[in-house]
Each structure stands twice: as structure tokens, then as C-alpha cells.
Design a protein around this motif. Structure first.
Motif, PDB file in Angstrom:
ATOM      1  N   ASN A 183     119.956 -88.468  60.869  1.00 27.40           N
ATOM      2  CA  ASN A 183     120.728 -88.778  59.669  1.00 27.40           C
ATOM      3  C   ASN A 183     119.834 -88.819  58.430  1.00 27.40           C
ATOM      4  OD1 ASN A 183     123.327 -89.591  58.454  1.00 27.40           O
ATOM      5  ND2 ASN A 183     122.200 -91.462  58.015  1.00 27.40           N
ATOM      6  N   HIS A 184     118.677 -89.446  58.540  1.00 28.97           N
ATOM      7  CA  HIS A 184     117.748 -89.504  57.404  1.00 28.97           C
ATOM      8  C   HIS A 184     117.232 -88.119  57.018  1.00 28.97           C
ATOM      9  CE1 HIS A 184     117.372 -93.750  56.477  1.00 28.97           C
ATOM     10  NE2 HIS A 184     117.380 -94.009  57.769  1.00 28.97           N
ATOM     11  N   LEU A 185     117.181 -87.215  57.982  1.00 26.84           N
ATOM     12  CA  LEU A 185     116.720 -85.850  57.710  1.00 26.84           C
ATOM     13  C   LEU A 185     117.861 -84.938  57.261  1.00 26.84           C
ATOM     14  CD1 LEU A 185     114.223 -85.502  60.692  1.00 26.84           C
ATOM     15  CD2 LEU A 185     113.636 -85.591  58.257  1.00 26.84           C
ATOM     16  N   GLY A 186     119.051 -85.508  57.113  1.00 25.02           N
ATOM     17  CA  GLY A 186     120.190 -84.724  56.647  1.00 25.02           C
ATOM     18  C   GLY A 186     120.909 -83.955  57.736  1.00 25.02           C
ATOM     19  N   ASN A 187     120.646 -84.299  58.994  1.00 28.99           N
ATOM     20  CA  ASN A 187     121.263 -83.607  60.125  1.00 28.99           C
ATOM     21  C   ASN A 187     122.399 -84.466  60.686  1.00 28.99           C
ATOM     22  OD1 ASN A 187     119.152 -81.715  59.855  1.00 28.99           O
ATOM     23  ND2 ASN A 187     117.855 -82.892  61.240  1.00 28.99           N
ATOM     24  N   LYS A 188     123.453 -84.636  59.896  1.00 28.80           N
ATOM     25  CA  LYS A 188     124.534 -85.544  60.301  1.00 28.80           C
ATOM     26  C   LYS A 188     125.220 -85.091  61.588  1.00 28.80           C
ATOM     27  CE  LYS A 188     128.672 -87.912  58.877  1.00 28.80           C
ATOM     28  NZ  LYS A 188     129.698 -88.110  57.898  1.00 28.80           N
ATOM     29  N   ASN A 189     125.437 -83.806  61.761  1.00 30.64           N
ATOM     30  CA  ASN A 189     126.104 -83.329  62.968  1.00 30.64           C
ATOM     31  C   ASN A 189     125.296 -83.695  64.211  1.00 30.64           C
ATOM     32  OD1 ASN A 189     128.259 -81.881  64.299  1.00 30.64           O
ATOM     33  ND2 ASN A 189     126.724 -80.305  64.743  1.00 30.64           N
ATOM     34  N   GLU A 190     123.981 -83.469  64.157  1.00 28.44           N
ATOM     35  CA  GLU A 190     123.121 -83.830  65.293  1.00 28.44           C
ATOM     36  C   GLU A 190     123.127 -85.336  65.511  1.00 28.44           C
ATOM     37  OE1 GLU A 190     122.208 -81.695  62.950  1.00 28.44           O
ATOM     38  OE2 GLU A 190     121.668 -79.847  63.959  1.00 28.44           O
ATOM     39  N   ALA A 191     123.139 -86.097  64.410  1.00 27.44           N
ATOM     40  CA  ALA A 191     123.182 -87.559  64.515  1.00 27.44           C
ATOM     41  C   ALA A 191     124.448 -88.004  65.253  1.00 27.44           C
ATOM     42  CB  ALA A 191     123.114 -88.194  63.129  1.00 27.44           C
ATOM     43  N   CYS A 192     125.570 -87.415  64.907  1.00 23.51           N
ATOM     44  CA  CYS A 192     126.831 -87.773  65.559  1.00 23.51           C
ATOM     45  C   CYS A 192     126.855 -87.341  67.022  1.00 23.51           C
ATOM     46  CB  CYS A 192     128.011 -87.182  64.786  1.00 23.51           C
ATOM     47  SG  CYS A 192     128.220 -87.928  63.145  1.00 23.51           S
ATOM     48  N   ILE A 207     126.888-104.364  75.008  1.00 18.80           N
ATOM     49  CA  ILE A 207     125.925-104.405  73.904  1.00 18.80           C
ATOM     50  C   ILE A 207     125.599-102.993  73.445  1.00 18.80           C
ATOM     51  CG2 ILE A 207     123.568-105.056  73.243  1.00 18.80           C
ATOM     52  CD1 ILE A 207     123.893-107.443  75.196  1.00 18.80           C
ATOM     53  N   ASP A 208     125.277-102.100  74.397  1.00 14.96           N
ATOM     54  CA  ASP A 208     124.994-100.705  74.037  1.00 14.96           C
ATOM     55  C   ASP A 208     126.189-100.072  73.336  1.00 14.96           C
ATOM     56  OD1 ASP A 208     122.486-100.873  75.209  1.00 14.96           O
ATOM     57  OD2 ASP A 208     123.086 -99.887  77.067  1.00 14.96           O
ATOM     58  N   THR A 209     127.381-100.316  73.872  1.00 15.39           N
ATOM     59  CA  THR A 209     128.589 -99.732  73.293  1.00 15.39           C
ATOM     60  C   THR A 209     128.804-100.231  71.870  1.00 15.39           C
ATOM     61  OG1 THR A 209     129.568 -99.550  75.489  1.00 15.39           O
ATOM     62  CG2 THR A 209     131.078 -99.444  73.625  1.00 15.39           C
ATOM     63  N   LYS A 210     128.584-101.514  71.628  1.00 12.08           N
ATOM     64  CA  LYS A 210     128.748-102.066  70.276  1.00 12.08           C
ATOM     65  C   LYS A 210     127.757-101.445  69.301  1.00 12.08           C
ATOM     66  CE  LYS A 210     128.889-106.291  67.542  1.00 12.08           C
ATOM     67  NZ  LYS A 210     128.995-105.499  66.376  1.00 12.08           N
ATOM     68  N   ILE A 211     126.505-101.272  69.720  1.00 13.00           N
ATOM     69  CA  ILE A 211     125.492-100.647  68.856  1.00 13.00           C
ATOM     70  C   ILE A 211     125.940 -99.241  68.469  1.00 13.00           C
ATOM     71  CG2 ILE A 211     123.128 -99.730  68.795  1.00 13.00           C
ATOM     72  CD1 ILE A 211     122.355-102.162  70.584  1.00 13.00           C
ATOM     73  N   VAL A 212     126.390 -98.477  69.457  1.00 14.21           N
ATOM     74  CA  VAL A 212     126.832 -97.104  69.201  1.00 14.21           C
ATOM     75  C   VAL A 212     128.019 -97.091  68.239  1.00 14.21           C
ATOM     76  CG1 VAL A 212     127.809 -95.017  70.231  1.00 14.21           C
ATOM     77  CG2 VAL A 212     125.967 -96.223  71.405  1.00 14.21           C
ATOM     78  N   TRP A 252     128.326 -95.323  64.651  1.00  8.93           N
ATOM     79  CA  TRP A 252     129.367 -94.330  64.378  1.00  8.93           C
ATOM     80  C   TRP A 252     130.035 -94.643  63.041  1.00  8.93           C
ATOM     81  CZ3 TRP A 252     132.070 -94.281  69.788  1.00  8.93           C
ATOM     82  CH2 TRP A 252     131.686 -93.130  70.496  1.00  8.93           C
ATOM     83  N   LEU A 253     130.401 -95.902  62.864  1.00 13.35           N
ATOM     84  CA  LEU A 253     131.067 -96.305  61.624  1.00 13.35           C
ATOM     85  C   LEU A 253     130.132 -96.144  60.415  1.00 13.35           C
ATOM     86  CD1 LEU A 253     132.985 -99.460  62.874  1.00 13.35           C
ATOM     87  CD2 LEU A 253     133.942 -97.227  62.271  1.00 13.35           C
ATOM     88  N   LYS A 254     128.895 -96.585  60.573  1.00 18.10           N
ATOM     89  CA  LYS A 254     127.941 -96.520  59.457  1.00 18.10           C
ATOM     90  C   LYS A 254     127.687 -95.076  59.024  1.00 18.10           C
ATOM     91  CE  LYS A 254     123.411 -98.084  58.001  1.00 18.10           C
ATOM     92  NZ  LYS A 254     122.205 -98.798  58.326  1.00 18.10           N
ATOM     93  N   LEU A 255     127.552 -94.174  59.994  1.00 19.96           N
ATOM     94  CA  LEU A 255     127.265 -92.771  59.682  1.00 19.96           C
ATOM     95  C   LEU A 255     128.534 -91.958  59.406  1.00 19.96           C
ATOM     96  CD1 LEU A 255     124.447 -91.951  62.286  1.00 19.96           C
ATOM     97  CD2 LEU A 255     124.209 -92.796  59.946  1.00 19.96           C
ATOM     98  N   GLY A 256     129.692 -92.547  59.658  1.00 17.80           N
ATOM     99  CA  GLY A 256     130.948 -91.853  59.408  1.00 17.80           C
ATOM    100  C   GLY A 256     131.219 -90.752  60.427  1.00 17.80           C
ATOM    101  N   CYS A 257     130.826 -90.979  61.672  1.00 17.07           N
ATOM    102  CA  CYS A 257     131.012 -89.949  62.698  1.00 17.07           C
ATOM    103  C   CYS A 257     132.418 -89.958  63.267  1.00 17.07           C
ATOM    104  CB  CYS A 257     130.019 -90.144  63.843  1.00 17.07           C
ATOM    105  SG  CYS A 257     128.306 -89.876  63.337  1.00 17.07           S
ATOM    106  N   ARG A 258     133.075 -91.065  63.256  1.00 16.85           N
ATOM    107  CA  ARG A 258     134.409 -91.156  63.853  1.00 16.85           C
ATOM    108  C   ARG A 258     135.387 -91.733  62.871  1.00 16.85           C
ATOM    109  NH1 ARG A 258     135.138 -89.339  69.125  1.00 16.85           N
ATOM    110  NH2 ARG A 258     133.126 -89.010  69.985  1.00 16.85           N
TER     111      ARG A 258
END
Length: 133
Positions: free
Chosen positions: A95-104, A118-123, A127-133
């Protein structure tokens, strides 16, 4: 430090002195020297996941996203590196490198392999922060 430096001079291909000296540098917050030593360890032991992770987190802290991404790629490609957290961390780098698709896509994989709440909540938070879903 001088004790370990002398040991390195005598046995430059042995990693134990580099490891011990790197821990001292880390406690002294000497990031450049710490980075030099852990990079040498990785050169001598390319499959050393522990030190790949340490270098990754140092690059991450220094916001050297391209270098952090290279290390987390190596971590994920190892057997013990298939963990949701590693995919989440790689998504942040991408995401910081501008690769949003790869980040998602990394977050999708992290969610797929997450095994606890816990893992699911982090993910889901990422997702919400990066706007993936």
C-alpha cells in the motif's frame, strides 16, 4: 562490542559473533550497525527467518518500504512464513508503494489462512483502512 568484532575478524564466516554483536547494537539503538550485522548474517544464512524478520521490522520502522517488501516476500516464501500477520505486513508495504491491488490480495490471503478471531480482526481492520472491501 570489541570482543565480538575480534571474533568476527578471526572467523568472518561464523555467524554467532555477528548475532551477539547485533543484539548489542540493537540495545544501543545503533540502527546502521545493527542493519549491517543482520544483513551479514542473512548473507551467510539466507534461510534464517529470524534475522529476515528482524531486518524486515527495521526497514518497516525506517519506512524503507521497497526493502521491507523484499524481506517479507522471502519470509512468506518459506514454510514457516505462511502466517496471516506476514501477509498483513506485506499488504501495508504494498500500500505504501502504491500497489493497492497487491495489498488487497495479500489481505484476502491473510483472511483465507487466518485461524483465530484476533487474526481475522486484524485483517478486517486493514481491509477497511485500505478500502479493499
Amino acid at each position: 562490542i570489541s570482543f565480538f568484532s575480534n571474533a568476527i575478524t578471526l572467523h568472518p564466516s561464523e555467524t554467532l559473533a555477528y548475532k551477539n554483536r547485533s543484539y548489542i547494537y540493537k540495545t544501543q539503538d545503533d540502527k546502521d550497525s545493527f542493519l549491517d550485522d543482520i544483513s551479514k548474517i542473512i548473507t551467510l544464512e539466507p534461510n534464517n527467518i529470524e534475522f529476515l524478520q528482524q531486518r524486515f521490522f527495521l526497514y518497516y520502522e525506517m519506512k524503507k518500504w521497497d526493502r521491507a517488501l523484499l524481506d517479507v516476500d522471502k519470509i512468506i516464501s518459506s514454510e514457516e512464513g505462511k502466517h496471516p500477520l506476514h501477509y498483513c505486513l506485506r499488504s501495508v508495504c504494498n500500500n505504501h508503494l502504491g500497489n493497492k491491488n497487491e495489498a488487497c490480495l495479500d489481505l484476502d490471503e491473510a483472511y483465507r489462512i487466518s485461524s483465530n478471531d484476533i487474526d481475522t480482526k486484524i485483517v478486517m481492520d486493514l481491509w477497511l483502512k485500505l478500502g479493499c472491501r
